[in-house]
Scaffold this motif. Structure first.
Motif, PDB file in Angstrom:
ATOM      1  N   HIS A 137       0.839  -1.218   0.000  1.00  0.00           N
ATOM      2  CA  HIS A 137       0.000   0.000   0.000  1.00  0.00           C
ATOM      3  C   HIS A 137       0.863   1.253   0.000  1.00  0.00           C
ATOM      4  O   HIS A 137       0.525   2.253  -0.624  1.00  0.00           O
ATOM      5  CB  HIS A 137      -0.932  -0.002   1.207  1.00  0.00           C
ATOM      6  CG  HIS A 137      -1.975  -1.069   1.124  1.00  0.00           C
ATOM      7  ND1 HIS A 137      -3.078  -0.965   0.310  1.00  0.00           N
ATOM      8  CD2 HIS A 137      -2.052  -2.274   1.708  1.00  0.00           C
ATOM      9  CE1 HIS A 137      -3.819  -2.061   0.415  1.00  0.00           C
ATOM     10  NE2 HIS A 137      -3.202  -2.878   1.275  1.00  0.00           N
ATOM     11  N   LEU A 138       1.985   1.175   0.728  1.00  0.00           N
ATOM     12  CA  LEU A 138       2.883   2.343   0.773  1.00  0.00           C
ATOM     13  C   LEU A 138       3.532   2.562  -0.586  1.00  0.00           C
ATOM     14  O   LEU A 138       3.630   3.689  -1.077  1.00  0.00           O
ATOM     15  CB  LEU A 138       3.960   2.148   1.855  1.00  0.00           C
ATOM     16  CG  LEU A 138       3.438   2.170   3.283  1.00  0.00           C
ATOM     17  CD1 LEU A 138       4.505   1.692   4.261  1.00  0.00           C
ATOM     18  CD2 LEU A 138       2.979   3.571   3.659  1.00  0.00           C
ATOM     19  N   ALA A 139       3.939   1.460  -1.238  1.00  0.00           N
ATOM     20  CA  ALA A 139       4.560   1.589  -2.564  1.00  0.00           C
ATOM     21  C   ALA A 139       3.565   2.168  -3.567  1.00  0.00           C
ATOM     22  O   ALA A 139       3.925   2.930  -4.470  1.00  0.00           O
ATOM     23  CB  ALA A 139       5.062   0.227  -3.028  1.00  0.00           C
ATOM     24  N   LEU A 140       2.289   1.817  -3.364  1.00  0.00           N
ATOM     25  CA  LEU A 140       1.238   2.288  -4.272  1.00  0.00           C
ATOM     26  C   LEU A 140       1.038   3.810  -4.188  1.00  0.00           C
ATOM     27  O   LEU A 140       0.482   4.424  -5.100  1.00  0.00           O
ATOM     28  CB  LEU A 140      -0.070   1.552  -3.925  1.00  0.00           C
ATOM     29  CG  LEU A 140      -1.121   1.378  -5.017  1.00  0.00           C
ATOM     30  CD1 LEU A 140      -0.544   0.784  -6.292  1.00  0.00           C
ATOM     31  CD2 LEU A 140      -2.256   0.488  -4.506  1.00  0.00           C
ATOM     32  N   LEU A 141       1.482   4.383  -3.095  1.00  0.00           N
ATOM     33  CA  LEU A 141       1.357   5.849  -2.965  1.00  0.00           C
ATOM     34  C   LEU A 141       2.199   6.563  -4.033  1.00  0.00           C
ATOM     35  O   LEU A 141       1.937   7.704  -4.378  1.00  0.00           O
ATOM     36  CB  LEU A 141       1.834   6.298  -1.570  1.00  0.00           C
ATOM     37  CG  LEU A 141       0.970   5.867  -0.385  1.00  0.00           C
ATOM     38  CD1 LEU A 141       1.684   6.186   0.927  1.00  0.00           C
ATOM     39  CD2 LEU A 141      -0.380   6.564  -0.425  1.00  0.00           C
ATOM     40  N   ASP A 142       3.239   5.866  -4.541  1.00  0.00           N
ATOM     41  CA  ASP A 142       4.138   6.488  -5.528  1.00  0.00           C
ATOM     42  C   ASP A 142       3.875   5.942  -6.930  1.00  0.00           C
ATOM     43  O   ASP A 142       4.798   5.761  -7.710  1.00  0.00           O
ATOM     44  CB  ASP A 142       5.595   6.217  -5.135  1.00  0.00           C
ATOM     45  CG  ASP A 142       5.974   6.887  -3.835  1.00  0.00           C
ATOM     46  OD1 ASP A 142       5.649   8.069  -3.684  1.00  0.00           O
ATOM     47  OD2 ASP A 142       6.582   6.224  -2.986  1.00  0.00           O
ATOM     48  N   ARG A 143       2.611   5.671  -7.236  1.00  0.00           N
ATOM     49  CA  ARG A 143       2.278   5.043  -8.537  1.00  0.00           C
ATOM     50  C   ARG A 143       2.546   6.007  -9.699  1.00  0.00           C
ATOM     51  O   ARG A 143       2.385   7.223  -9.566  1.00  0.00           O
ATOM     52  CB  ARG A 143       0.818   4.611  -8.503  1.00  0.00           C
ATOM     53  CG  ARG A 143      -0.100   5.781  -8.246  1.00  0.00           C
ATOM     54  CD  ARG A 143      -1.473   5.388  -7.803  1.00  0.00           C
ATOM     55  NE  ARG A 143      -2.168   6.591  -7.341  1.00  0.00           N
ATOM     56  CZ  ARG A 143      -2.477   6.831  -6.093  1.00  0.00           C
ATOM     57  NH1 ARG A 143      -2.131   5.982  -5.150  1.00  0.00           N
ATOM     58  NH2 ARG A 143      -3.128   7.935  -5.759  1.00  0.00           N
ATOM     59  N   ARG A 144       2.916   5.408 -10.814  1.00  0.00           N
ATOM     60  CA  ARG A 144       3.169   6.205 -12.032  1.00  0.00           C
ATOM     61  C   ARG A 144       2.915   5.280 -13.217  1.00  0.00           C
ATOM     62  O   ARG A 144       3.445   4.167 -13.249  1.00  0.00           O
ATOM     63  CB  ARG A 144       4.624   6.698 -12.010  1.00  0.00           C
ATOM     64  CG  ARG A 144       5.066   7.503 -13.216  1.00  0.00           C
ATOM     65  CD  ARG A 144       6.424   8.173 -12.932  1.00  0.00           C
ATOM     66  NE  ARG A 144       7.492   7.219 -12.699  1.00  0.00           N
ATOM     67  CZ  ARG A 144       8.222   6.640 -13.676  1.00  0.00           C
ATOM     68  NH1 ARG A 144       7.998   6.947 -14.944  1.00  0.00           N
ATOM     69  NH2 ARG A 144       9.174   5.770 -13.393  1.00  0.00           N
TER      70      ARG A 144
END
Lengths: 112, 868
Positions: free
Chosen positions: B138-145
Motif C-alpha cells: 500500500h505504501l509503494a502504491l502511494l508512488d504510482r506512475r
C-alpha cells in the motif's frame, strides 16, 4: 590434527594470546566462561548482601592445530598461564577427524 | 502484426552501453539527480519498448492491463542496482488470466537485460481492499506512475479506487508506517551515528526522508503544523541530494544493492568530495572523518524531518506516581516561570516561544527534562532550532555557568536534556570541547558508534539503570541511585573521549587538556576539577584491572584501592566503567564482564571499610600537604599542623581537600578557647556538620543524640581521631522539619545546644523526649532485616562491627549509646545509608584492645534488642 581446549585465568589471557602468536598460532576461538574445578568458590558480603561466587570467571581458548604444533602450543600455554595457584585452569586435547573451510571447501590441515 | 521480440543480442549491448554511459557521466561529476533521472529514463524506455513488443508478439491490445511503476521507481529515484517495482494492474480476473503468458515474456526479457524486476499483480477490485499483512504494498502504491498500457484503467485506479480506499486506509497506513519506522530504527540502535552507516535504512538514511513524505501524504490536510518552513525544505533537499549521491556511489562501487558506507568507501568518497555540489567547496581536500561529519549533518536533517511526524513516547517510562508528582511540580514550575513551558500529553511544550530568546528559559526547560525524565516535544525542539537558525533574532543570557549545567548533569535523567542539546548543536555551545568528537568516526572494529554517540550512550545506560530489567544491571542499580556528585561523573563521561578528536598520541592526554579549559571556564572548584580529572585519567583502569589482573588476589584489590583512594571515587569509577563498556556496542558488556566488574567493586569497597585504621597519616612524610595546609591556614606553624594531622586515618586525607583540612586546623587552634568547635554548612538538600573536640566517652552517641533531638536524620557520617586524641566527626544530615532552613536564627541555638550537650553543660534527655512526643512513627516503606556482624581479622587493633538495619531518626544515637554503655570505644566510624537501609561500620576497642568474645556476644544481644 588435534583440538586443544584450554581453560585459563582471565588475567593470563593477554599473555597466553601473545605467546601463542609468537609461535605462529593466530586463529583461535575465545569464550568468556564461568566454572570451577578444585578451586571451588567463596562467599562475599557487600553491604549486608551475601553473594556466593561459586562459578569463577575463566577464559576458554579453542583451537585446532596440526600435530607438529600441538606440543609447542601446550608448552606455551603451560608456561604463560601458570601461576602455581589453584585455579590456573586445564588443557584438554582431542583428536579431530576432519576440518573443512566453508569458503572454498578445502579440507584437512589446509583448512586450518 | 505478430512476429518476434528484438533479439537480446541487439537490446542487451544497447542497454549496457547506456548504463555505462550514465555511470561514466556520474563518475565525471554529474549530480545524483541527473544520474537517477537517466537511469529511470532508461528503465522506462526499455520497459515501454518490451511491453509494446510483447503485445505485438502476442497479438494483444493493452486494454485491461496497465503497467504501473511503484515505490522508488515510481517516484523516479531509481538507483543503479535497485529493484524495478512494477504493478501489473488488470481490469478484471479474466484479463489477469489472458495476460499471464504476456507478462511472463515481459518480465523475463527485462531480467535478461539486467533489470531486477520486483512485480506484483492486482485487479482493480483487489486494489480496493486493505491487505493488513502487506502494508509495504500500500505504501509503494502511494508512488504510482503509469508506465505503459491502458491509460483509462490507470485513471480509474487513481480517481475512483485509490481516492476512496486511501482515505479509508489512512489510520491503518499511519499506524503501520509508524510501526515499520520504529522497528527499522530499533534495528539500528535508534541512532544515526554509526561508524559504518547504512545510507538507505539506518536512521537519517533516505528511507527516513521517504517515510516523512509518505506520512505527510497519508495525513493530507488532516494535521496542522506539519508544513515545513522554507529553510527546512531547502535543508532537506540538500540532504537528499547528498545521500542520493552516496547511494549511487555505493551501488557502483559494490556492483550490487549494498548501501553500507564502509570505512574503505568513506575514504574513496572523501577523496572525490562526493555529494558536494560543484564550486569552491568541492575542491577542498577533506579527511574521511571531515567528510563523514558532512554525512551526519545531512542525516540529522532527514532524521529530524521524520521524527516530527512520528508519535513521540517518553524514553523513560515513569510510574503513575512519578508522572503525577512531576505534573504537580510542573504546574508549580509553570507559575513560577511565567508559563514559558508546560507538560502536555507527557511532553514538555513551550508555551511562550518568544521567551526562548532568553537562553535562561531554554536551559530551565532542559533542566526540567533532566529532573523529571519528561522529554521535550518535537515542536519545542523545533522552536529552539528556529531561534538558533535565526541569529538576527534578539538573544540574551547566552553564557551558561556551572550552576546551570550542574543542575542538568546531576539530575536523575541527564540524557533527557543532553540528547536534544546535541541534536540542536547546543551541547557544543555549552561545552565547546565536545566539538572535537562531533560525529567523529574513529575506525575501530570493536566500537559501533561515533565517538560523541558513544559518550552520550554511556550516560543513557546509567540513567536507565533504575528501571532496567537487564540481568547485567542488577548490582549497579543501587549504586547509581546512591552515588554522590553525579554531576562530576556525567561531566567526566562527556569529556572522557574528546581526546580522540585531537592530534595527540594518547587520547586521555587530550581529554585531560579539554577538562582543563572547561574547568577554567566553568570556574570549577579545586575538588570538582580533581575528581573529574581522576575519572578521565583512570577511566580505563578498572576495566584493565578486571580483565588483566587476578581480582581474587588481595594484592590486586589493595593496589587498585590505593590508586582509587576513596569509596566515593570508586563508586563513580565503577559506574563510569559500566557505562563505557556498555556503550561500545550492544554486546560488549557481557554478563560475565558485568559480574567481574561488580566483584572488583565489592572487593575494593570492602577493602576500604575494613582497612581504615591500618594506614594512618604520618605527617612528617606529607611535606606537600603540610605546606599547603600551612599556607591556606594563613602561614600556620608547620609543627602545629603536623601535630594535628598525625595519626588520622588516610581516608581523612583522601576525602578532604587541603583547603578543608586547613579550615579544620583553624578550628583545632581554637580548641583552647572553646573546647567544642563546630562548622555547619548548607549543602544541596542537606547540611554537613564538622565537630572537633577532645575525645571523651560517649561523644559520638551524644552528638548523634543532639541531632536526633533536633529532628535531623543522619545519612552519612565519619568519625576519626588523631594520635593526640582529638576527634573530628563529620555528619551529613537532612533537616526533616526544615527547622534550620526556615528559621536561620535557630542555627546559632542549634550550635550552642551541640556544644553544651557535648560538654555536659546541658542534658540530652529533654531534647530527645520533646522529639519523641513531636514525631509520629511512620511505617517503613521497605522492611530491612537487622544484621550484625563482627570482623576480628581485618584490623590489627580493633574489632570491626558492621550493622545493617532499618534507618530511622535517632538510630545512630541508639547504637552509639549502646556502645558507650558497654564501654566500647569508637576509634573510627563510617556511617552510610542506602534508601531506608542504614549501613554502619565501627572500629571498636575496649581499654585499647579488641573486643573479647564475651563482649561481642553481649553487644550483639543488646543491639538486637535496640534495633528490632
Amino acid at each position: 590434527m588435534m583440538k586443544l581446549e584450554a581453560i585459563i585465568q582471565p588475567s593470563r589471557f593477554e599473555s597466553v594470546k601473545d605467546a601463542l602468536r609468537e609461535i605462529g598460532i593466530e586463529g583461535m576461538t575465545v569464550t568468556e566462561v564461568r566454572g570451577h574445578g578444585r578451586q571451588k568458590g567463596h562467599t562475599e558480603v557487600y553491604r549486608g548482601r551475601e553473594y556466593t561466587v561459586d562459578l569463577l570467571p575463566k577464559i576458554k581458548l579453542e583451537m585446532v592445530l596440526p600435530d607438529p604444533l600441538i606440543q609447542r602450543a601446550v608448552d606455551t600455554i603451560l608456561k604463560t598461564a601458570k601461576t602455581g595457584k589453584i585455579g590456573d585452569g586445564k588443557i584438554f586435547l582431542s583428536r579431530v577427524e576432519e576440518a573443512i573451510r566453508i569458503r572454498n571447501e578445502e579440507r584437512g590441515e589446509n583448512a586450518l | 502484426m505478430p512476429g518476434s521480440l528484438t533479439p537480446l543480442s541487439v537490446l542487451g549491448p544497447q542497454t549496457e552501453d547506456e548504463r555505462n554511459r550514465i555511470r561514466q557521466h556520474f563518475e565525471a561529476g554529474a549530480s545524483a539527480r541527473e544520474t537517477l533521472d537517466a537511469l529511470c529514463n532508461l528503465a522506462d524506455r526499455t520497459a515501454q519498448q518490451i511491453f509494446a513488443e510483447v503485445l505485438r508478439v502476442h497479438g494483444a491490445a493493452a486494454q485491461g492491463l496497465s503497467l504501473v511503476a511503484l515505490g522508488g521507481y515510481g517516484r523516479r529515484l531509481l538507483f543503479p542496482y535497485s529493484d524495478l517495482d512494477i504493478l501489473f494492474l488488470f481490469g478484471s480476473e479474466k484479463a489477469e488470466t489472458e495476460f499471464r503468458p504476456l507478462i511472463a515474456d515481459f518480465s523475463r526479457t527485462l531480467w535478461d537485460l539486467g533489470f531486477r524486476v520486483s512485480s506484483a499483480g492486482r485487479t482493480l477490485d483487489e486494489c480496493k481492499r486493505i491487505e493488513e499483512d502487506n502494508a509495504e504494498f500500500h505504501l509503494a502504491l502511494l508512488d504510482r506512475r503509469l508506465l505503459a498500457g491502458d491509460e483509462e484503467l490507470f485513471d480509474r485506479l487513481v480517481k475512483k479506487v485509490m481516492a476512496g480506499s486511501e482515505k479509508q486506509a489512512r489510520p491503518f497506513l499511519l499506524a503501520e508506517l509508524t510501526k515499520l519506522t520504529k522497528e527499522r530504527h530499533a534495528r539500528y540502535g535508534n541512532t544515526i551515528y554509526h561508524l559504518e552507516p547504512n545510507v538507505k535504512d539506518a536512521p537519517g538514511g533516505l528511507r527516513d526522508f521517504q517515510a516523512a513524505a509518505w506520512l505527510r501524504q497519508i495525513a493530507g490536510d488532516q494535521r496542522d503544523g506539519w508544513k515545513n518552513s522554507a529553510t527546512e525544505e531547502e535543508l532537506s533537499a540538500t540532504a537528499v541530494d547528498f545521500l542520493c549521491a552516496i547511494r549511487c556511489f555505493l551501488h557502483y562501487s559494490n556492483a550490487r544493492n549494498d548501501n553500507t558506507l564502509t570505512y574503505e568507501l568513506q575514504s574513496a568518497a572523501a577523496e572525490r568530495s562526493l555529494g558536494i555540489p560543484k564550486g569552491p567547496a568541492r575542491d577542498l581536500r577533506r579527511s574521511p572523518e571531515e567528510w563523514m561529519r558532512l554525512y551526519f549533518r545531512q542525516a540529522r536533517v532527514l532524521n529530524r524531518l521524520l521524527l516530527r511526524y512520528i508519535e513521540q513516547k517518553p524514553a523513560v517510562q515513569l510510574s503513575l506516581r512519578a508522572r503525577l508528582l512531576n505534573a504537580a511540580r510542573g504546574a508549580r514550575g509553570d507559575m513560577r516561570k511565567g508559563r514559558s513551558f508546560a507538560v502536555r500529553d507527557g511532553m514538555l511544550e513551550v508555551v511562550d516561544e518568544q521567551a526562548l530568546s532568553d537562553r535562561t528559559v531554554t536551559f530551565a526547560l532542559f533542566a526540567e527534562a533532566a529532573r523529571t525524565g519528561i522529554p521535550l516535544s518535537r515542536e519545542a525542539e523545533r522552536a529552539i532550532f528556529y531561534i538558533l537558525k535565526h541569529p538576527e533574532l534578539p538573544q540574551k543570557n547566552t553564557e551558561v555557568n556551572w550552576t546551570t549545567l550542574r543542575e542538568i548533569l546531576g539530575a536523575d535523567y541527564p540524557s533527557m536534556a543532553l540528547r536534544p542539546m546535541q541534536r540542536l548543536s547546543m551541547l557544543m555551545e555549552v561545552l565547546p570541547e565536545f566539538r572535537a568528537i562531533d560525529s567523529l568516526v574513529v575506525r575501530d572494529f570493536y566500537h559501533r558508534y561515533t565517538v560523541d554517540e558513544h559518550s552520550l550512550r554511556t550516560i543513557e545506560h546509567l540513567q536507565e539503570l533504575p528501571d532496567s530489567c537487564d540481568e547485567r544491571a542488577t548490582h549497579f542499580r543501587q549504586l547509581w541511585k546512591t552515588v554522590e556528585r553525579r554531576d562530576l561523573l556525567i561531566l567526566a563521561l562527556l569529556l572522557h573521549d574528546v581526546g580522540k578528536g585531537m592530534a595527540v598520541e594518547n587520547h586521555v592526554t587530550g581529554s585531560l587538556g579539554a577538562l582543563e579549559t572547561a574547568a577554567a571556564r566553568f570556574r570549577l572548584s579545586e575538588y570538582d576539577a580533581a575528581e573529574v580529572h581522576f575519572l578521565i585519567e583512570h577511566h580505563l583502569d578498572m576495566s584493565a584491572t578486571m580483565q588483566r589482573r587476578d581480582i581474587f588476589d588481595p594484592g590486586t584489590v589493595s593496589a587498585f584501592a590505593d590508586a582509587v583512594a576513596t569509596q566515593e571515587r570508586l563508586q563513580r569509577l565503577c559506574l563510569m566503567t559500566y557505562g563505557d563498556i556498555h556503550a561500545v556496542n550492544p554486546e560488549a558488556l557481557t554478563p560475565w564482564k558485568a559480574e567481574m566488574l561488580w566483584q572488583l567493586f565489592a572487593a575494593t569497597s570492602n577493602y576500604f571499610s575494613r582497612t581504615l585504621d591500618r594506614d594512618r597519616l604520618h605527617a612528617s612524610d606529607e611535606l606537600s600537604l603540610l605546606e599547603q595546609v600551612s599556607s591556606q591556614a594563613g602561614g600556620a606553624n608547620k609543627t602545629e599542623v603536623e601535630r594535628f594531622l598525625e595519626g588520622f586515618p588516610r581516608r581523612y586525607r583522601a576525602v578532604h581537600t587541603p583547603a578543608e583540612i586547613a579550615a579544620h586546623f583553624q578550628l583545632y587552634q581554637k580548641l583552647g578557647a572553646e573546647p567544642v568547635q563546630t562548622e555547619l554548612k548548607a549543602r544541596h538538600h542537606s547540611f554537613s556538620l564538622t565537630i572537633l573536640t577532645a575525645d571523651r566517652p560517649a561523644l559520638f552517641a551524644t552528638i548523634s543524640g543532639v541531632l536526633a533531638g533536633w529532628g535531623m536524620n543522619i545519612v552519612k557520617a565519619d568519625a576519626f581521631a588523631n594520635a593526640a586524641g582529638v576527634v573530628l566527626d563529620t555528619f551529613h544530615f537532612v533537616d526533616l522539619h526544615h527547622t534550620l532552613e526556615l528559621n536561620p536564627t535557630e542555627i546559632e541555638r542549634f550550635r550552642k545546644s551541640l556544644a553544651d550537650v557535648a560538654m555536659g553543660k546541658a542534658p540530652l534527655d529533654p531534647l530527645l523526649k520533646a522529639r519523641e512526643i513531636a514525631s509520629k512513627a511512620k511505617p517503613p516503606k521497605v522492611a530491612v532485616e537487622t544484621q550484625i556482624g563482627y570482623d576480628d581479622a581485618s584490623s590489627v587493633h580493633s574489632t570491626l562491627l558492621e550493622i545493617m538495619a532499618q534507618d530511622r531518626p535517632g538510630l545512630l544515637y541508639d547504637v552509639g549509646s549502646a556502645l558507650a554503655r558497654l564501654g566500647c570505644n569508637i576509634d573510627v566510624a563510617l556511617i552510610d545509608t542506602e534508601g531506608q537501609k542504614a549501613i554502619d561500620v565501627f572500629y571498636l576497642t575496649e581499654r585499647g584492645k579488641k573486643l573479647s568474645q564475651q563482649k561481642q556476644e553481649l553487644l550483639q544481644e543488646v543491639l538486637q534488642s535496640t534495633l528490632s
